[in-house]
Scaffold this active site. Structure first.
Site: not given
Length: 457
Positions: A118-119, A164
């Protein structure tokens, strides 16, 4: 609201909030227990930070319940003196995720969730949108972008917000996104969710909060079946033509990775796009980011330029040192799937080179759950050093130490040591050309000393 005070201001998500409110003209300050790269950056902006948790100073501070918003990270213990004081004096106190949810109400929010990926996907999507002048975005990123050195992007003209969406502590349930990405749902944070079924239920609830007429983009094959709001369409992405958006024709060579991206619904086929960060896992991250960028008005040429110019996120497979004798890579991988992906990428890119992996386990609970999987991934390299567990928010668990991982290792050469013993150990062993530091704790503080030592060899 004149004052914003952040407890745990040095975290990735918290420091981005600090930057946001600072740009909005608020008097921003905060507490953290120690200096780090985030606190250093904030102090350079003029944001006051202190490192003593004694709450006595608050009695004479200019902050009052009427003029101050207090934000804290869930990593802060409930009995933290400042947090207890501010609550008992009726200040408005929000968790980081709650504060982000309040901000997101004013934007069309693009939220990226997943147990891993996700980052980088958040950062890549933000980079693509920000580089498209007629689109742009504001973004809260869970790590520092290599090219800008920041975890925050601000736009005064775009109504898009990229965030995020962290599943820890069910934080992502404070968001009601316009579009959402789910990159992965591998088991994690079972101390929060109880079991894997509860973990999946958390992601399903997150998806159910997508705004009506919005979009869910999820990796093909994920075991979640969310109940979506009216008009929300579901798209998939992956490596196979059965997905709505997919990549294929991958070529690897000379330190680069190129691929074709397809979005058949729109008749789009972009050939031999070059990954700015040549790591195989970024093929999936790029496919997701490119698809969401296109759905929000970014032209194909700008998408290609964004992917090729993306330089990655600090501590996400970051090349820290490259000399004739040694390479040092630093990676944030702290989940077994992430660790396995990181190791496999290194072995693919650097071929027959020997590799030393220095791994710091993160959390007692995660180590207890996955010590065999960690050992299996680490055993694919030639040399392994396992450091003590970084506890973060947790108290020690009986019988759970790094030795659990160490005993399962089958790598030819393996060591178990503390952070203090690491550099002396490195001076005693014959080091291979490729060295990688891996983990989500404070292993990042060892990266520069390791770099400086390798540079002398």
């Amino acid at each position: 609201m004149n004052y914003v005070y952040l407890i745990g201001i040095g975290g990735a998500g918290m420091s981005a909030l600090a930057r946001y409110y600072h740009l909005k003209g608020c008097n921003v300050s905060g507490y953290d227990r120690s200096h780090n790269m985030y606190t250093d950056e904030l102090e350079q902006l003029g944001i006051a930070i202190h490192y003593n948790s004694d709450a006595a100073w608050l009695e004479t501070a200019p902050m009052t319940p009427d003029n101050t918003l207090v934000i804290y990270t869930p990593a802060i213990p409930h009995d933290h003196p400042e947090l207890c004081y501010l609550r008992s004096h009726h200040f408005r106190v929000l968790k980081r995720a709650e504060a982000l949810g309040v901000i997101a109400e004013n934007y069309r929010t693009l939220a990226v969730a997943g147990s891993h990926g996700k980052t980088t996907t958040t950062n890549m999507l933000s980079h693509i949108l920000d580089g498209a002048q007629e689109v742009g975005c504001t973004a809260f990123i869970g790590g520092l972008a290599v090219d800008t050195g920041s975890n925050f992007i601000y736009s005064d003209h775009s109504d898009l917000l990229v965030v995020e969406a962290d599943e820890y502590d069910r934080s992502f349930l404070h968001l009601n996104p316009y579009m959402a990405v789910v990159t992965s749902t591998d088991a994690d944070h079972l101390d929060i969710y109880g079991d894997y079924a509860g973990y999946l239920a958390g992601f399903e609830q997150f998806c159910s909060q997508i705004e009506p007429e919005g979009t869910l983009l999820m990796k093909e094959g994920l075991p979640i079946k969310p109940h979506l709001a009216e008009g929300v369409r579901t798209l998939t992405y992956g490596h196979a033509p059965t997905a709505d958006a997919y990549y294929d024709h991958v070529t690897v060579g000379d330190g680069t990775i190129r691929f074709d991206w397809h979005y058949p619904e729109a008749g789009l086929h972009l050939e031999q796009v070059r990954l700015g960060v040549p790591v195989r896992t970024n093929l999936e991250n790029a496919t997701a980011a490119m698809t969401i960028a296109y759905l929000n008005g970014v032209a194909p040429d700008d998408i290609v330029r964004g992917v090729e110019s993306f330089r990655g996120t600090k501590r996400r497979f970051e090349l820290v040192l490259q000399t004739d004798r040694h390479l040092l890579i630093d990676d944030y991988a702290h989940h077994p799937v992430e660790l396995d992906s990181s190791i496999r990428s290194i072995k693919e890119i650097y071929g027959s080179e020997d590799v030393l992996a220095i791994f710091q386990p993160h959390l007692y609970s995660r180590t207890a759950d996955f010590y065999k999987e960690f050992a299996q991934s680490l055993s694919h390299v030639d040399q392994v050093i396992v450091l003590d567990i970084y506890p973060a928010r947790e108290e020690p668990m009986p019988g759970v130490t790094s030795e659990l991982i160490y005993k399962e290792l089958t790598a030819p050469h393996r060591w178990l040591c503390t952070k203090e013993e690491l550099l002396p150990l490195l001076r005693q062993i014959e080091l291979p050309r490729v060295v990688v530091t891996v983990g989500a704790g404070d292993i990042d503080k060892l990266v520069l000393p390791i770099r400086d030592y390798l540079a002398t060899l």
